[in-house]
Design a protein around this motif. Sequence first.
Motif, PDB file in Angstrom:
ATOM      1  N   MET A   1       0.825  -1.206   0.000  1.00 15.85           N
ATOM      2  CA  MET A   1       0.000   0.000   0.000  1.00 15.85           C
ATOM      3  C   MET A   1       0.858   1.255   0.000  1.00 15.85           C
ATOM      4  N   LEU A   2       1.915   1.268   0.809  1.00 14.04           N
ATOM      5  CA  LEU A   2       2.766   2.461   0.877  1.00 14.04           C
ATOM      6  C   LEU A   2       3.460   2.704  -0.455  1.00 14.04           C
ATOM      7  N   ILE A   3       3.975   1.638  -1.070  1.00 12.72           N
ATOM      8  CA  ILE A   3       4.673   1.785  -2.342  1.00 12.72           C
ATOM      9  C   ILE A   3       3.685   2.174  -3.447  1.00 12.72           C
ATOM     10  N   TYR A   4       2.505   1.562  -3.384  1.00 14.43           N
ATOM     11  CA  TYR A   4       1.471   1.892  -4.361  1.00 14.43           C
ATOM     12  C   TYR A   4       1.125   3.382  -4.308  1.00 14.43           C
ATOM     13  N   ALA A   5       0.975   3.898  -3.073  1.00 18.99           N
ATOM     14  CA  ALA A   5       0.646   5.319  -2.917  1.00 18.99           C
ATOM     15  C   ALA A   5       1.734   6.194  -3.522  1.00 18.99           C
ATOM     16  N   ALA A   6       2.992   5.790  -3.321  1.00 21.90           N
ATOM     17  CA  ALA A   6       4.094   6.584  -3.871  1.00 21.90           C
ATOM     18  C   ALA A   6       4.102   6.507  -5.391  1.00 21.90           C
ATOM     19  N   MET A   7       3.768   5.336  -5.924  1.00 24.49           N
ATOM     20  CA  MET A   7       3.843   5.155  -7.379  1.00 24.49           C
ATOM     21  C   MET A   7       2.764   5.936  -8.115  1.00 24.49           C
TER      22      MET A   7
ATOM     23  N   ILE B   1      10.963   1.572 -17.792  1.00 25.24           N
ATOM     24  CA  ILE B   1      10.257   2.641 -17.084  1.00 25.24           C
ATOM     25  C   ILE B   1      10.265   2.362 -15.591  1.00 25.24           C
ATOM     26  N   PHE B   2      10.037   1.105 -15.241  1.00 26.47           N
ATOM     27  CA  PHE B   2      10.037   0.740 -13.832  1.00 26.47           C
ATOM     28  C   PHE B   2      11.413   0.960 -13.223  1.00 26.47           C
ATOM     29  N   TYR B   3      12.432   0.431 -13.902  1.00 32.38           N
ATOM     30  CA  TYR B   3      13.766   0.407 -13.314  1.00 32.38           C
ATOM     31  C   TYR B   3      14.418   1.783 -13.291  1.00 32.38           C
TER      32      TYR B   3
ATOM     33  N   ILE C   1      12.760   4.926 -13.945  1.00 32.92           N
ATOM     34  CA  ILE C   1      11.981   6.094 -13.534  1.00 32.92           C
ATOM     35  C   ILE C   1      11.247   5.849 -12.222  1.00 32.92           C
ATOM     36  N   ARG C   2      10.417   4.813 -12.205  1.00 35.79           N
ATOM     37  CA  ARG C   2       9.567   4.653 -11.032  1.00 35.79           C
ATOM     38  C   ARG C   2      10.376   4.261  -9.797  1.00 35.79           C
ATOM     39  N   LEU C   3      11.290   3.313  -9.943  1.00 37.42           N
ATOM     40  CA  LEU C   3      12.044   2.850  -8.778  1.00 37.42           C
ATOM     41  C   LEU C   3      12.864   3.969  -8.133  1.00 37.42           C
ATOM     42  N   PRO C   4      13.659   4.726  -8.904  1.00 38.96           N
ATOM     43  CA  PRO C   4      14.410   5.806  -8.246  1.00 38.96           C
ATOM     44  C   PRO C   4      13.500   6.829  -7.561  1.00 38.96           C
ATOM     45  N   LEU C   5      12.333   7.075  -8.145  1.00 36.35           N
ATOM     46  CA  LEU C   5      11.451   8.085  -7.567  1.00 36.35           C
ATOM     47  C   LEU C   5      10.789   7.635  -6.268  1.00 36.35           C
ATOM     48  N   ILE C   6      10.698   6.321  -6.057  1.00 33.49           N
ATOM     49  CA  ILE C   6      10.049   5.886  -4.815  1.00 33.49           C
ATOM     50  C   ILE C   6      11.059   5.451  -3.756  1.00 33.49           C
TER      51      ILE C   6
END
Lengths: 304, 280
Positions: free
Chosen positions: A177-183, A204-206, A208-213
Amino acid sequence: MKQGFSWRVLVFITPALLVYAVFSALPLLDTLRLGLYSTDENGLRSFSGLANYATILHDPQWSASFWNAMLNNLKFFGIHMLVQNPIGLLLAALLSLRKVRFATFYRTVFFLPTLLSVVIVGFVWQLILSPLWGVSERLLGWVGLESWFAPWLGLESSALTTLSLMSVWQFVGMPMMLIYAAMIAIPEDVIEAAVVEGASPWRIFYEIRLPLILPTLGLVTILTFVANFNAFDLIYTVKGGLAGPNYSTDILGTLFYRTFFGYQSQVASPTMGAAVATLMFLVILLGVGFYFLLVQRRLQRFAL
Amino acid sequence: MAQPLSKITPSRVFVHATLLGYLLLAMAPILLVFMNSFKERTAIFDDPLAWPTPETFSLVGYHKVLGRSEVWLYFGNSFTVTVASLFFILLFGAMAAWALTEYKFQGSRWLKLFFAFGIMVPIRLGTVSILQTMVSLGLVNTLTALVLVYVAQGLPLAIMILSEFMGQVPSELKDAARCDGIDEFRIFFQVVVPLIRPAIATVAVFTMVPIWNDLWFPLILAPSEKTQTITLGIQQFVGQYATDWNAVLAALALAIIPVVVLYALFSRQLIRGITAGAVK
């Protein structure tokens, strides 16, 4: 914002301050103090400095059980970090993809076990894993792995891992849930731009999304740490206060309970218990301090 | 990404296979307990993975559990403790949050820090001293002891989340009320509290779960037959009747139901609570 201090402020803040101070903050401080006392056979208390700590860390029997609990607790935490949080990340990443059907339904169901009492989860899995009932044996039989079955909760070699996985099963909803909210908080146009550029979902995951969360992953880590080093209910429910077989599932929470409250042959000692609680407090403080001073600062700078 | 939904691609298959697989893993244990709680003893053992049929259907476990008056008492205790704790957490928490966000006074930053400390450090570590305090106050084996501890435990997070929302109440509203000469207390109860009602609901659902589920404090502060909560009651009941599978399965199913119902009603609030804390 109104300036100045008035009697109204006092009325607003006093009830909360009083209850919180008397039943949370002061007991914590008092526990640190009590750890410096010792109790003799007549129940008389006297100041003894660091004697309790010397006993816990140097007396062969005490230090063996303390380090055993500490090591088990580290394993407990390690399994959560290796299994729970990656699964949480995977589920959150899949749920936050656009156009995944039934995403809300999945999210709701995945989170449900987190809300159940640890006591219930402990018993449910105890039934499922019981050789008497044979559910897990039968299920393994369906895929031809019957011979793999063992009474995992009863073996010294596997009990702690099994309990950790039960706990992982229950709490995976929290990191998810916490990671989902951040994503879903990541601006849409950032992803959009990458899609237009032809980046694959994996990239995109590796990239963009991963560094941002990363800050959220840091938060998940420290929450897991505090929860794991404070755990008690599951072990007590499934294995009792003695954390068998042969203390192989003993963690700091159960050690604290036995020391403070006594269990079967073990004599209760509040002052010794306070010393164990103080050590737990130090471990948690160390983790939290490390997180706030080093990890969080660096991650936030990176995220900006 | 203008693909039609029906288009089957390998990645889409992977996404749904993973989600479905985990769905099964998350639900199966709970379903298994429910399924078997409605079967007679032989059927539970002969074919645990089968749904109850007219021949195997039986409510004997439920009769055994619900026929015991303690179970109702335990539910009642849990209910009383949870509702009373929630009431005081929300009332005191909202009042403190208001004081900390609305008024500037000396030491308010330290107070905020003092409360924030309680979010990270588990209250359980102070148990030795809490028990002594309760003994000296004569509160051992009373529900009051549990309520006091849970209020202390719930306040830090409640104050943090409610402060967040109170900061967003437009100051024009408060100023207008003050110009009309309305008292600060009425501004709080009649202007601010109604405005942040959604936040209060969120905090309520969020604080309720750990209180209802707690085993530690009932075990230490109120283990007597009269004051047991349902979590402690289940723990002892299932431990004692471990061989009576009907009763055990029914007891577990009964303990799961309130949580599931609550979740069905309030899942949106709950999820908002988590995400509000996370995005910060």
